[in-house]
Design an enzyme around this catalytic site. Sequence first.
Site, short mmCIF file in Angstrom:
data_model
loop_
_atom_site.label_atom_id
_atom_site.label_comp_id
_atom_site.label_asym_id
_atom_site.label_seq_id
_atom_site.Cartn_x
_atom_site.Cartn_y
_atom_site.Cartn_z
N SER A 142 42.18 -22.28 -22.04
CA SER A 142 41.45 -23.44 -22.53
C SER A 142 42.10 -24.03 -23.78
CB SER A 142 40.00 -23.06 -22.84
OG SER A 142 39.95 -22.05 -23.83
N ASN A 144 45.12 -24.70 -24.35
CA ASN A 144 46.04 -25.77 -23.96
C ASN A 144 45.29 -27.05 -23.58
OD1 ASN A 144 47.71 -23.11 -22.45
ND2 ASN A 144 48.64 -24.28 -24.10
N LYS A 193 33.34 -20.56 -32.08
CA LYS A 193 33.99 -19.39 -32.68
C LYS A 193 34.71 -19.80 -33.96
CE LYS A 193 36.64 -15.44 -31.00
NZ LYS A 193 37.55 -14.99 -29.93
N HIS A 197 41.38 -21.17 -32.15
CA HIS A 197 41.08 -21.80 -30.84
C HIS A 197 39.84 -22.68 -30.96
CE1 HIS A 197 43.43 -18.80 -28.09
NE2 HIS A 197 44.07 -19.04 -29.21
N TYR A 252 52.93 -18.43 -40.70
CA TYR A 252 53.34 -18.94 -39.38
C TYR A 252 52.13 -19.48 -38.61
CZ TYR A 252 55.03 -19.00 -34.57
OH TYR A 252 55.36 -19.37 -33.29
N TYR A 253 51.03 -18.73 -38.66
CA TYR A 253 49.83 -19.19 -37.97
C TYR A 253 49.06 -20.22 -38.78
CZ TYR A 253 50.43 -16.27 -33.93
OH TYR A 253 50.92 -15.74 -32.76
N HIS A 410 47.46 -10.29 -35.30
CA HIS A 410 48.88 -10.53 -35.53
C HIS A 410 49.39 -9.87 -36.81
CE1 HIS A 410 49.36 -13.09 -32.11
NE2 HIS A 410 48.39 -13.89 -32.50
N HIS A 461 59.62 -2.65 -42.47
CA HIS A 461 59.44 -3.52 -43.64
C HIS A 461 60.02 -2.88 -44.89
CE1 HIS A 461 56.42 -4.61 -40.63
NE2 HIS A 461 56.55 -5.84 -41.08
N GLU A 662 90.06 -18.33 -52.45
CA GLU A 662 90.32 -16.90 -52.33
C GLU A 662 90.24 -16.20 -53.68
OE1 GLU A 662 93.82 -16.25 -49.96
OE2 GLU A 662 92.73 -16.71 -48.12
#
Lengths: 712, 712
Positions: A142, A144, A193, A197, A252-253, A410, A461, A662
């Site tokens: 859903s 999408n 919710k 989403h 990220y989220y 996550h 980590h 160099e």
Amino acid sequence: MRCLKTGLLFCLLLHAILSLGQEHPGLMITGPHLEALRKGTVQYPLMKKAFAAVKQRADAALATAVNVPVPKDGGGGVTHEQHKKNYNSILSCGIAYQITQDKKYALYVKELLLEYARQYRSWPLHPARKPGQEPGRIFWQSLNDFVWQVNVIQGYDMVYEALPEQDREKIETGLFLPILKFFTVDCGKTFDKIHNHGTWALAAVGLTGYVLNKPEYVKKALNGSRGDRRSGYWAQLDQLFSPDGYYAEGPYYQRYALFPFVMLAKAIHNYQPELRVFEYRGNILSKAIATALQTTYTSGLFFPVNDAIKDKSFESSEIVYAVNIAYADMTPDPSLLDVAQRQNDITVSDAGLKVSAAIAAGKAVPFRYASLWLRDGQDGKKGGLGILRSGSNNDQQCLVLKATSQGMGHGHFDRLNLLYYDKGNEVFYDYGAARYLNIETKGGGGYLPENESWAKQTVAHNTLVIDQHSDFNGDAKQAEMHHPELFYFQNDSSGIQVMSADEPHAYPGVQLNRTLALVPVPGTERPLVADVFKATSAGQHRFDLPFWYQGDMVNTSFPVHANTTALHPLGTASGYQHIWLNAATAIASQSGFVSLLNDYRFYTTHFVTGNALEVKLVSTGANDPSMNIRPGRGFLLSQQGSGTIYFVSITESHGSVDPVNETVSGAGGHLSGLRMDKGTNGVRIFFSVDRKDYELRLDYTDKNNFIRLKQL
Amino acid sequence: MRCLKTGLLFCLLLHAILSLGQEHPGLMITGPHLEALRKGTVQYPLMKKAFAAVKQRADAALATAVNVPVPKDGGGGVTHEQHKKNYNSILSCGIAYQITQDKKYALYVKELLLEYARQYRSWPLHPARKPGQEPGRIFWQSLNDFVWQVNVIQGYDMVYEALPEQDREKIETGLFLPILKFFTVDCGKTFDKIHNHGTWALAAVGLTGYVLNKPEYVKKALNGSRGDRRSGYWAQLDQLFSPDGYYAEGPYYQRYALFPFVMLAKAIHNYQPELRVFEYRGNILSKAIATALQTTYTSGLFFPVNDAIKDKSFESSEIVYAVNIAYADMTPDPSLLDVAQRQNDITVSDAGLKVSAAIAAGKAVPFRYASLWLRDGQDGKKGGLGILRSGSNNDQQCLVLKATSQGMGHGHFDRLNLLYYDKGNEVFYDYGAARYLNIETKGGGGYLPENESWAKQTVAHNTLVIDQHSDFNGDAKQAEMHHPELFYFQNDSSGIQVMSADEPHAYPGVQLNRTLALVPVPGTERPLVADVFKATSAGQHRFDLPFWYQGDMVNTSFPVHANTTALHPLGTASGYQHIWLNAATAIASQSGFVSLLNDYRFYTTHFVTGNALEVKLVSTGANDPSMNIRPGRGFLLSQQGSGTIYFVSITESHGSVDPVNETVSGAGGHLSGLRMDKGTNGVRIFFSVDRKDYELRLDYTDKNNFIRLKQL
């Protein structure tokens, strides 16, 4: 006859009254700005470029036949991709129509939407279903469908006036009204919710409600399906962000979640300015956008804590929208223009117009990266993410201390993890997620098994592992119940910048504290990176502190005798099974250093412990039958002990290699003689820089004098 | 008294006559251009930037005391670095003096040179000596002394007129004349050697001869110390370059060797234009410069064949000088201006002035990369380097076939090695030299032991290894005696581009031929890379063909079961001891593919053999106790056979990943069904592209129809 006419007139009048305040287009582009926006697509370079891209997509759409297949395939499949393409086409054609006023674009949108309207009601729940996810009707999940509608309704808004009334009728009756019902009733659980989403669901419903002038749906979106504000937009704004605008799953989220928030806010702002959405909860949306930007390094890449795709940067379209709206509708901070310039993209919209005009007028100033402590948790009391920075935007040192809550499904088991960046690059890095996004041949593009067995584990980590077990023994439920605590934060850029956090729960019976500081010392090229990891426990434990690095190891204070004829894994579980042991050296002196060369600059990490020390040189890839794990190298400091143990390290960023001429300079660095002296209240750290002796003192019992540097 | 005066006048007159034609400055900067050059440092952006850098160095020099230490330290040591710094200061101050006409710069040069003149004659041969190298007096090897003088004499030339006659006398008597003697007599053997050290020696002597007006030294430099032209500049021009201007050691060393050639040529051109130096041997210098540029990829990096430092690009100062002089004094090719722009640097000189003015006038056109066969060997009969290219300078495919002679001491055992570049990146790469240049802690910055045991070995390259032995069994003397032969070359860009070479000597009793082609096929995004490696022998052998790749392997046609609990070396010698075996798969079908993802583009290599095939996935680093070898990954195709065996592969460059929008396209590619059919005269290769079937046919017996593609 006259009566009939009067009746018709009345009907029209009534319709006009109902639509009061209803203008099309009314979302990202609005009537009053249209003329200026059309001119802007010629006038302002960034807008010109952005519109050219939109028009190209629109023209490409027009060159293909209308194709609305019956939904059948899962993610990546033919019908999935076609429906994604269709929403992009609808949005691009909508914008192209408004700018060019060429009806062919509106016509294409009309035909596509009529086709959807003809079919939509006959589609059952999607036959392919993403395991564990609520099914959609157009797509296998859903989520999408929600994303589809957020885009499509914008396109519809832009062509609204070009469509004959009876076509609008067909589209709304056949497609949008059923969608509103599907989202709010069939997907009601998701709609209510407190989760990203849910944000997408209510953004779709709210935007559609405004465009279709269905206030009842707008109300549902804002106040939840029950209207009690325990769910809905306001509730989500209250609960999904910390008071500093930090999103628990990580940057990220945060980027992804931000988009529906911003889109619906813009619509509320346009249609119901009296709700003052941008000022809600102390300008929480503005803070969330600022936080999204502050959780990037100067490369534009998000700090890849938790499950993160590492090449994700603030160039992503979500952040383009957010930055445009932040500048145009929230605060016209000229340093946002710098971000827009570096995004090199803009939305073809009212907001984008303001940004591109301001850039063209030369108003941009460099983005202001800050050293800050971002509180996590709805109430700001679940730890946080610490960030210290020093230097210009072109050559910046940046330290990150991950002391946030677990971050839901996550989240990684990496309490008190350290990230270190310098000169545009990662030095001590986070692996991110074990995933090749959208690469079908790699586990369908989803999370790989090694995401659980490697990427989430503590040893993957740069943080302490005790007795070869991960934090909370790798139990996400346990981890979600506890969070670190801020111990101390100081970002006074004139002196030492420091952040310190406690983690009392990750290992039973062990108190952890990590203190990271940027310490300016005369004679060094940049502030020193001091790292003091303290662990206190009654029992005897083995402590491992890995540093996963980028670059080549070019010097060590100790002899390296790497395993030559066989490599074996470092352990059997908790991520250790994925590490090859290259070399191990016991260091009687309890101190030493490792020098790295990374992008033509040297990094020397001096370290000292109060116990017998072992250094292990390691690389990734063991127990990886499908070779899913990216190659990587690290050094791991290891000691055994009880009571209070320390890992003290100072990393110096120094010297340079000039590949053109160099030449090499400053390969040795300035720092030497690192040693430590444990006290009852803290630790004294001694070192020399260019023959001057210094003491860096940490006193955990005196927050007014927590950290002090003095020359001896 | 009057007589005395007359005598003095006569002396002055005589001096004037002897100095006839002697103008100062007369090398890189000359009187007639001075006024324009001074204006140019304000007028033309690139020249302005370049002069600002020179002036900054000059001012930095002026801020430090004159320091001429007695030579003591080897490379990288204190006195070594100080003397290097001094020559840079002398050159920078000389230029700064000419441009600003501020005498302080000239004064600093004078004081430095007078100090050298006071001390030089008292210095014996340098106390530290570089093993196996002729010692200098200022530096530990004479080569450094030559380089010093090439720079210093230019600085002297620039301040010449500002110095009182008696100071010039002291400097010449105390420093330059002893240097001339030292270089031509004490270092006579090197001076007369046909070798790049000799080039530096004679360039120093020639330049000094011109500046000091000592024709006898100019003659020595041009015709050799014996004057018979069996050594000296002309002889070196005759012998060190192939007729195509290729330098046997390879591009990395070509760049270095070019500098003294170009510098002396410029002086000859200024002082003795009648010698027509630039036209010598069919414009050999111009060809050598063009070849240096053509042996770079679009990234600017030199093809790293043989011992090469991989980050060396055409930005190096040698190539800046060469490009400036090539444009100004040889051929004003506007595509050279593109190179100068990308170098973003210019010499503050007559030549640099022309270049910067032309760039400012917008005359630059994109550099014309060519597909070509560069003959190796003095007579052009010792094989060569093949280069095929396709695409724009922003997105170019490039194939390199190394079929040159051994390349002396720095040569690698990599006959018929393949390099493949695309989209600005390496795809199948050459390791280059095992060396961290100037990183003292890594073997003193010199070649590491792994240069011999790994980097030079055949298996470290993308070429055939037979029975786990390197070419010529790793014997450089044997390798130097033989060379590959060009079999076929065709660079008609309208159709198939192809290069094919024979190597009959590398393995006793085995005839090798490799054919590389860029094959345009409708439906593919870029030409396909076809690679046909043929080996013919009477006996049974094991053939290994490695492909060392950049990027991640994201798909294979065969199952990968990587070794999970231990890694072991692939072999015991010839470089195999440095390779870890990750996975091995026997492929009954004799064909398969491997897909790589590299910088957001996919590369699929389809391969087929006529025998049972094994694919080994490998990585570097075994038997490397000091961890000197960089991490790397490869796949190695392996078959056993006798008679004529083939490795046929076709690599398709396809699709893309968009990290910003998180989309993937074309991951599967267009090619499928690769198979082969051995014939008596060659091989027929069959494949399909988007359901159309093709045959690619190689007929080794018919050069008029060597390679043909037809749709079936």
